[in-house]
Scaffold this active site. Structure first.
Site, PDB file in Angstrom:
ATOM      1  N   THR A 535       0.856  -1.182   0.000  1.00  0.00           N
ATOM      2  CA  THR A 535       0.000   0.000   0.000  1.00  0.00           C
ATOM      3  C   THR A 535       0.888   1.227   0.000  1.00  0.00           C
ATOM      4  OG1 THR A 535      -1.815  -1.085   1.106  1.00  0.00           O
ATOM      5  CG2 THR A 535      -1.753   1.295   1.274  1.00  0.00           C
ATOM      6  N   PHE A 537       1.185   5.000   0.896  1.00  0.00           N
ATOM      7  CA  PHE A 537       0.586   6.044   1.719  1.00  0.00           C
ATOM      8  C   PHE A 537       1.192   7.377   1.294  1.00  0.00           C
ATOM      9  CE2 PHE A 537       0.195   2.245   4.195  1.00  0.00           C
ATOM     10  CZ  PHE A 537      -0.969   2.396   4.935  1.00  0.00           C
TER      11      PHE A 537
END
Ligand code: PEP
Ligand code: MN
Length: 647
Positions: A535, A537
């Site tokens: 992921t 960010f």
């Protein structure tokens, strides 16, 4: 020996025991574990194990089996993290979950040379400046360094760029001078690894020491040398693998990367790798630095010279600044695979606006509860000593908190490699017009199925998680079609829910960090569809805060990415013409998302991530010129940020 204490040992008994050991000149290290508390004790006196076992409060005694004691894992179970403060007050930690890079020319040759190299390696992501002022050479006819003058320039360069200075010490006579110039880390060279008098003297300074492995030393011999430093008084020893001598002559030495893993189990000390002195072939050094990171090293140390052909020493071992920059970006990409990130020098300052706590640290907001992946991302990006994670209820609260200044930064997920975009946050950017992107960090996401301590897999009926948690564990969930899936605000909220409801049939999908925080049992590990589950960010901040930093990136790393949002004109070829602005400059659009504009039927705005070519000059100037052109070709445009991509 390691002395395991009885659970019910009284304070008086413990004092008696330690007084006894001290009276025999033992050095002690107490480690409080969850199950038991132990005291590791080393000394010269040979005590009978059974004599110590008879002392009240002692459960049992285990002799330390290795010839080195304080350096051994038996003496200290948890990893040693060496802390070094820089001129900006930031603490650089070696041995934690961040990779450090030390770089600099083999030898300081002039003020101009060291200032230039320091500026460039700092910008590329080095956190330590390493160079010799006094260079012990294997030949008496090569350049020996500028001496005291070199120390002076090193100090100046280190202070200016926030890089603590590492320099080699070959003789104890140099200690007073090196102390005067505030050397932050002493390096013991391979040739001096077994200069035991020098080790004792340098160890007694209590300062961090990089101990290089001699090209003829076994790992046990290296650890015996570390033992000299530790027993003389410093706790901060960093081991450095730099190649050993073998029958192979196509490289300068043979880089022994398995040493990193072997040392991990033998010792608690951090381990870094020097591919320059091992390989000794310029174009082959960066690849071996990456291999070092992949082998689990805590950092790398490389020789960098702007003009190696003219270098007075270490010419062939040195890479050029451009290679170093590329190498650092590659390490940046590799780090998340190793569950790590790369250390950078922080160049921000604390906001003075009303704050949610009186902490002097930067407040960094995230959505979810303790243990959320975003909180882990904060731990990766910022340093615990400089940032405090603030848990909020939703992504829009995170945006709100940075917009109103109650938090300094926010950490929000923007895209996942398996599940695509986090659309809510794209929408939040259009809602919060004064919030921009200051940086980015990528986390390798690993999910587990967590249940009550008493539960087993066959008890599970209902599973709670964030929709991303479900989306990323589809294959696993397909094997359990009878389970009901219930959405939660975050994976940590789901874990907390399961922990606080006494039902064995509930489980949550979340990280193992949550298992520890909420006292849950791991029923199944690594259940994500693909290990390539990452992921990305982004770190968000108010425009005000970013402007105040005068275009300086949040950390001292060259920006290579810009994000724009724009709406196109309502005419044919509008998007094509807009994208032409990037094509004309041969820029790589790594992401293009479109989102509907609320209340305007069939109208969309676009979000674009663009990789900027650093080679084409000032990145900010390039972005400003793209922005000007976009203004012309689009209806509305915002430059969301110019930042370093942590991918
Ligand atoms: C150095 O680090 O510059 C050096 C001389 O290395 P080593 O001691 O490993 O040979
Ligand atoms: Mn060198």
């Amino acid at each position: 020996m390691v002395i395991v204490l009885k659970k019910d040992i009284s304070n008086g008994q413990k004092e008696n025991l330690t007084a006894f050991l001290h009276s025999h000149d033992f050095k002690l290290n107490e480690v409080k574990g969850e199950e038991e508390t132990v005291i590791a004790a080393v000394g010269r006196v040979k005590l009978d194990v059974s004599e110590v076992e008879l002392i009240p409060g002692v459960q049992r005694v285990i002799p330390i089996s290795r010839p080195y004691k304080m350096a051994s894992r038996e003496f200290k179970k948890e990893n040693t993290v060496v802390e070094i403060k820089n001129s900006k007050g930031q603490i650089i930690r070696i041995g934690g979950n961040r990779i450090v890079a030390a770089a600099g020319p083999c030898t300081v040759e002039s003020r101009e040379q060291i200032m230039r190299v320091a500026a460039s390696v700092a910008e590329s992501g080095a956190v330590l400046l390493r160079s010799a002022a006094f260079r012990p050479q294997s030949s008496p006819y090569t350049f020996e360094g500028l001496g005291e003058e070199g120390l002076k320039y090193l100090k100046e360069a280190g202070e200016k760029y926030g890089l603590p200075v590492v320099t080699e010490i070959g003789s104890e006579n140099l200690i007073p001078m090196m102390q005067d110039y505030g050397v932050d880390v002493y390096q013991i060279g391979a040739g001096n690894m077994q200069n035991f008098d020098l080790l004792k003297k340098v160890g007694s300074l209590g300062k961090p020491v990089i101990l290089k492995r001699s090209y003829t030393a076994t790992l046990e011999e290296l650890l015996m040398s570390a033992e000299y430093l530790l027993s003389a008084g410093t706790e901060n020893v960093i081991l450095c693998e730099r190649g050993i001598r073998t029958f192979e002559h196509s490289t300068r030495n043979t880089l022994d990367l398995s040493a990193v893993q072997v040392l991990r189990s033998l010792t608690h000390l951090p381990v870094i790798v020097d591919p320059s002195h091992a390989v000794g072939i310029r174009e082959k050094i960066p690849a071996m630095a990456l291999a070092a990171v992949a082998s689990g090293a805590d950092g790398v140390v490389v020789d960098v010279h702007p003009n190696p052909e003219k270098a007075l020493s270490g010419a062939i071992l040195s890479i050029v600044p451009e290679q170093f920059d590329k190498m650092m970006h590659d390490i940046e990409a590799l780090a998340p695979v190793m569950g790590k990130s790369v250390y950078h020098i922080f160049s921000g300052e604390c906001a003075k606006s009303e704050r949610k706590s009186d902490s002097k640290k930067l407040l960094v907001a995230y959505s979810g509860k303790k243990g959320a992946y975003a909180e882990q991302a904060i731990g990766r990006y910022f340093d615990a000593s400089e940032a405090e994670a603030v848990a909020l209820d939703s992504f829009s609260d995170v945006f709100q908190s940075v917009a109103d200044g109650s938090c300094d930064y926010g950490m929000i997920p923007i895209e996942n490699s398996l599940n695509g975009s986090v659309y809510q946050n794209y929408d939040n950017f259009s809602r919060f017009e004064d919030v921009e992107i200051a940086g980015s960090v990528t986390l390798n996401i690993r999910h587990s199925l967590l249940g009550l301590k008493s539960a087993s897999l066959s008890d599970i009926k209902t599973v709670y998680s964030h929709p991303q948690g479900f989306g990323q564990s589809k294959k696993y969930l397909d094997q359990h079609k009878d389970w009901a899936l219930v959405d939660s605000v975050s994976t940590s909220t789901a874990a907390e829910f399961v922990a606080s409801h006494a039902s064995k049939s509930n489980a949550a999908i979340g990280s193992i960090v949550n298992a520890e925080i909420y006292g849950l049992k791991i029923l199944a590990e690594d259940i994500e569809d693909d290990p390539g589950n990452f992921t990305r960010f982004v770190v968000i901040a108010s425009r005000d805060r970013i402007n105040k930093s005068e275009n300086k990136p949040l950390f001292n790393i060259k920006p290579n990415m810009a994000s724009f949002i724009f709406t196109t004109k309502n005419e044919s070829g509008a998007l094509y013409n807009t994208l032409g602005i990037f094509e004309k400059r041969r820029l790589n659009l790594t992401r293009l998302e479109s989102r509907p504009i609320k209340g305007q039927l069939w109208k969309s705005w676009f979000y674009a991530d663009v990789e900027i070519n650093k080679e084409d000059g000032d990145v900010y100037a390039q972005c400003a010129s793209i922005y000007e052109e976009l203004k012309d070709k689009t209806e509305e445009v915002r430059l969301l940020g110019v930042y370093a991509d942590g991918r």
